[in-house]
Motif scaffolding. Structure first.
Motif, PDB file in Angstrom:
ATOM      1  N   SER A  64      11.243 -16.400  -6.577  1.00  0.00           N
ATOM      2  CA  SER A  64      11.487 -16.227  -5.150  1.00  0.00           C
ATOM      3  C   SER A  64      12.971 -16.287  -4.774  1.00  0.00           C
ATOM      4  O   SER A  64      13.421 -15.604  -3.853  1.00  0.00           O
ATOM      5  CB  SER A  64      10.707 -17.301  -4.394  1.00  0.00           C
ATOM      6  OG  SER A  64      11.452 -17.780  -3.313  1.00  0.00           O
ATOM      7  N   GLY A  65      13.736 -17.106  -5.470  1.00  0.00           N
ATOM      8  CA  GLY A  65      15.173 -17.129  -5.221  1.00  0.00           C
ATOM      9  C   GLY A  65      15.605 -17.952  -4.024  1.00  0.00           C
ATOM     10  O   GLY A  65      16.689 -17.739  -3.480  1.00  0.00           O
ATOM     11  N   SER A  66      14.770 -18.936  -3.610  1.00  0.00           N
ATOM     12  CA  SER A  66      15.181 -19.721  -2.438  1.00  0.00           C
ATOM     13  C   SER A  66      16.432 -20.549  -2.739  1.00  0.00           C
ATOM     14  O   SER A  66      17.260 -20.775  -1.852  1.00  0.00           O
ATOM     15  CB  SER A  66      14.038 -20.610  -1.948  1.00  0.00           C
ATOM     16  OG  SER A  66      13.750 -21.635  -2.864  1.00  0.00           O
ATOM     17  N   ASN A  67      16.600 -20.970  -3.979  1.00  0.00           N
ATOM     18  CA  ASN A  67      17.835 -21.698  -4.332  1.00  0.00           C
ATOM     19  C   ASN A  67      19.046 -20.774  -4.315  1.00  0.00           C
ATOM     20  O   ASN A  67      20.135 -21.171  -3.889  1.00  0.00           O
ATOM     21  CB  ASN A  67      17.694 -22.375  -5.699  1.00  0.00           C
ATOM     22  CG  ASN A  67      16.936 -23.671  -5.595  1.00  0.00           C
ATOM     23  OD1 ASN A  67      17.471 -24.680  -5.148  1.00  0.00           O
ATOM     24  ND2 ASN A  67      15.661 -23.646  -5.966  1.00  0.00           N
ATOM     25  N   GLY A  80      15.594 -20.884 -11.082  1.00  0.00           N
ATOM     26  CA  GLY A  80      14.224 -20.448 -11.346  1.00  0.00           C
ATOM     27  C   GLY A  80      14.183 -19.365 -12.415  1.00  0.00           C
ATOM     28  O   GLY A  80      13.343 -18.472 -12.363  1.00  0.00           O
ATOM     29  N   ILE A 126      18.989 -25.915 -12.123  1.00  0.00           N
ATOM     30  CA  ILE A 126      18.357 -26.904 -11.245  1.00  0.00           C
ATOM     31  C   ILE A 126      16.934 -27.115 -11.726  1.00  0.00           C
ATOM     32  O   ILE A 126      16.227 -26.167 -12.055  1.00  0.00           O
ATOM     33  CB  ILE A 126      18.418 -26.488  -9.763  1.00  0.00           C
ATOM     34  CG1 ILE A 126      17.883 -27.635  -8.892  1.00  0.00           C
ATOM     35  CG2 ILE A 126      17.676 -25.180  -9.489  1.00  0.00           C
ATOM     36  CD1 ILE A 126      18.433 -27.644  -7.495  1.00  0.00           C
ATOM     37  N   PRO A 137      13.216 -29.371 -11.018  1.00  0.00           N
ATOM     38  CA  PRO A 137      12.527 -30.145  -9.978  1.00  0.00           C
ATOM     39  C   PRO A 137      11.921 -31.463 -10.446  1.00  0.00           C
ATOM     40  O   PRO A 137      10.753 -31.739 -10.198  1.00  0.00           O
ATOM     41  CB  PRO A 137      11.448 -29.168  -9.496  1.00  0.00           C
ATOM     42  CG  PRO A 137      11.144 -28.332 -10.687  1.00  0.00           C
ATOM     43  CD  PRO A 137      12.406 -28.240 -11.498  1.00  0.00           C
ATOM     44  N   HIS A 179      11.786 -28.786  -2.793  1.00  0.00           N
ATOM     45  CA  HIS A 179      12.595 -27.600  -2.486  1.00  0.00           C
ATOM     46  C   HIS A 179      13.676 -27.937  -1.454  1.00  0.00           C
ATOM     47  O   HIS A 179      14.816 -27.488  -1.583  1.00  0.00           O
ATOM     48  CB  HIS A 179      11.709 -26.483  -1.937  1.00  0.00           C
ATOM     49  CG  HIS A 179      11.396 -25.418  -2.945  1.00  0.00           C
ATOM     50  ND1 HIS A 179      12.282 -25.013  -3.914  1.00  0.00           N
ATOM     51  CD2 HIS A 179      10.295 -24.666  -3.127  1.00  0.00           C
ATOM     52  CE1 HIS A 179      11.739 -24.059  -4.645  1.00  0.00           C
ATOM     53  NE2 HIS A 179      10.523 -23.840  -4.204  1.00  0.00           N
ATOM     54  N   GLU A 228      16.389 -29.591  -3.188  1.00  0.00           N
ATOM     55  CA  GLU A 228      17.100 -28.627  -4.054  1.00  0.00           C
ATOM     56  C   GLU A 228      18.113 -27.810  -3.273  1.00  0.00           C
ATOM     57  O   GLU A 228      19.242 -27.609  -3.727  1.00  0.00           O
ATOM     58  CB  GLU A 228      16.092 -27.657  -4.694  1.00  0.00           C
ATOM     59  CG  GLU A 228      15.236 -28.279  -5.759  1.00  0.00           C
ATOM     60  CD  GLU A 228      14.360 -27.260  -6.473  1.00  0.00           C
ATOM     61  OE1 GLU A 228      14.108 -27.456  -7.660  1.00  0.00           O
ATOM     62  OE2 GLU A 228      13.932 -26.273  -5.844  1.00  0.00           O
TER      63      GLU A 228
HETATM   64  C1  GRF Z   1      12.910 -24.449  -8.399  1.00  0.00           C
HETATM   65  O1  GRF Z   1      11.945 -25.427  -8.113  1.00  0.00           O
HETATM   66  C2  GRF Z   1      13.819 -24.881  -9.508  1.00  0.00           C
HETATM   67  O2  GRF Z   1      14.000 -26.252  -9.566  1.00  0.00           O
HETATM   68  C3  GRF Z   1      13.078 -24.412 -10.727  1.00  0.00           C
HETATM   69  O3  GRF Z   1      12.485 -23.198 -10.357  1.00  0.00           O
HETATM   70  C4  GRF Z   1      12.278 -23.188  -8.943  1.00  0.00           C
HETATM   71  C5  GRF Z   1      12.892 -21.945  -8.405  1.00  0.00           C
HETATM   72  O4  GRF Z   1      12.602 -21.739  -7.065  1.00  0.00           O
HETATM   73  N1  GRF Z   1      13.988 -24.306 -11.851  1.00  0.00           N
HETATM   74  P1  GRF Z   1      13.352 -20.594  -6.256  1.00  0.00           P
HETATM   75  O5  GRF Z   1      13.110 -19.279  -7.009  1.00  0.00           O
HETATM   76  O6  GRF Z   1      14.800 -20.927  -6.198  1.00  0.00           O
HETATM   77  O7  GRF Z   1      12.714 -20.566  -4.912  1.00  0.00           O
END
Ligand code: GRF
Length: 206
Positions: free
Chosen positions: A14-17, A93, A113, A115, A176, A179
């Motif tokens: 999804s790339g929310s980070n 992710g 990162i 979780p 999240h 994060e």
């Molecule tokens: C996050 O929970 C991160 O810690 C793990 O993968 C997930 C990625 O989420 N490594 P997003 O794609 O950034 O929403």
């Protein structure tokens, strides 16, 4: 004024980070810029997030390199990161274990990162592991990447409580939120050259 640190983000989902990092850079909270986003999944939303911001992005995966080995895929990844003059690789992710081509090309310049509060609950769906284990505290770790899985020197960690009645989803949401704050903060420290790696320990200086 020094130039913003050039970040390449690798992600599979999804790339929310990635979004949180791009936001923090755009509002000037982190002296860095995401210059390229690469994914091993063709329709990963992380690529769309980059496109919406006009940031170069690409899918680097099996279907484009059907005959190639995974190592060759990674070498191609390295070539694209170099082409974009990336100085820091941020895994967000990214669901593959990083191998030698990338580790060698960006030694000490790859972060991830995770979780959970490492070294507890490495691997997949760590928040669910923590919940099922009956832990009272979960959390988030940002760390440098080495050849192991979730084993590199720890930059920052923050706890998130596990509350009565939590489901995997509610806990994941809480994690999240942590994060999205912690990853930009760790990247800010790197961009400001405030980290020193001493063996397994990462010191924040100044
Ligand atoms: C996050 O929970 C991160 O810690 C793990 O993968 C997930 C990625 O989420 N490594 P997003 O794609 O950034 O929403």
């Amino acid at each position: 004024m020094t130039q913003p640190l050039r970040i390449g983000v690798l992600g599979s989902g999804s790339g929310s980070n990635c979004e949180a990092i791009m936001d923090a850079c755009a509002r000037g909270a982190v002296p860095a810029q995401v210059v390229v986003v690469l994914s091993d999944i063709a329709d990963a939303f992380i690529l769309e997030r980059a496109r919406r911001r006009g940031i170069p992005s690409a899918f680097i995966g099996q279907s484009r390199f059907k005959t190639k080995l995974e190592l060759e895929l990674e070498a191609h990844l390295v070539a694209l990161l170099r082409e974009a003059r990336v100085e820091l690789v941020a895994l967000a992710g990214y669901m593959r274990v990083v191998k030698q081509p990338l580790l060698e090309a960006f030694a000490g310049r790859i972060v991830n990162i995770h979780p959970s509060l490492l070294p507890s609950f490495p691997g997949l769906k760590s928040w669910e592991q923590a919940l099922n284990y009956g832990a009272k505290v979960a959390g988030v770790t940002v760390h440098f990447v080495n050849e192991g899985v979730d084993t590199g020197p720890i930059i920052l960690q923050e706890a998130a409580p596990i509350l009565p009645g939590d489901t995997a989803e509610s806990l994941h949401q809480r994690i999240h939120a942590v994060e999205h704050k912690l990853y930009p903060e760790a990247i800010r420290l790197i961009a400001e050259e405030r980290l020193r790696i001493v063996g397994r320990r990462v010191d924040v200086v100044r």
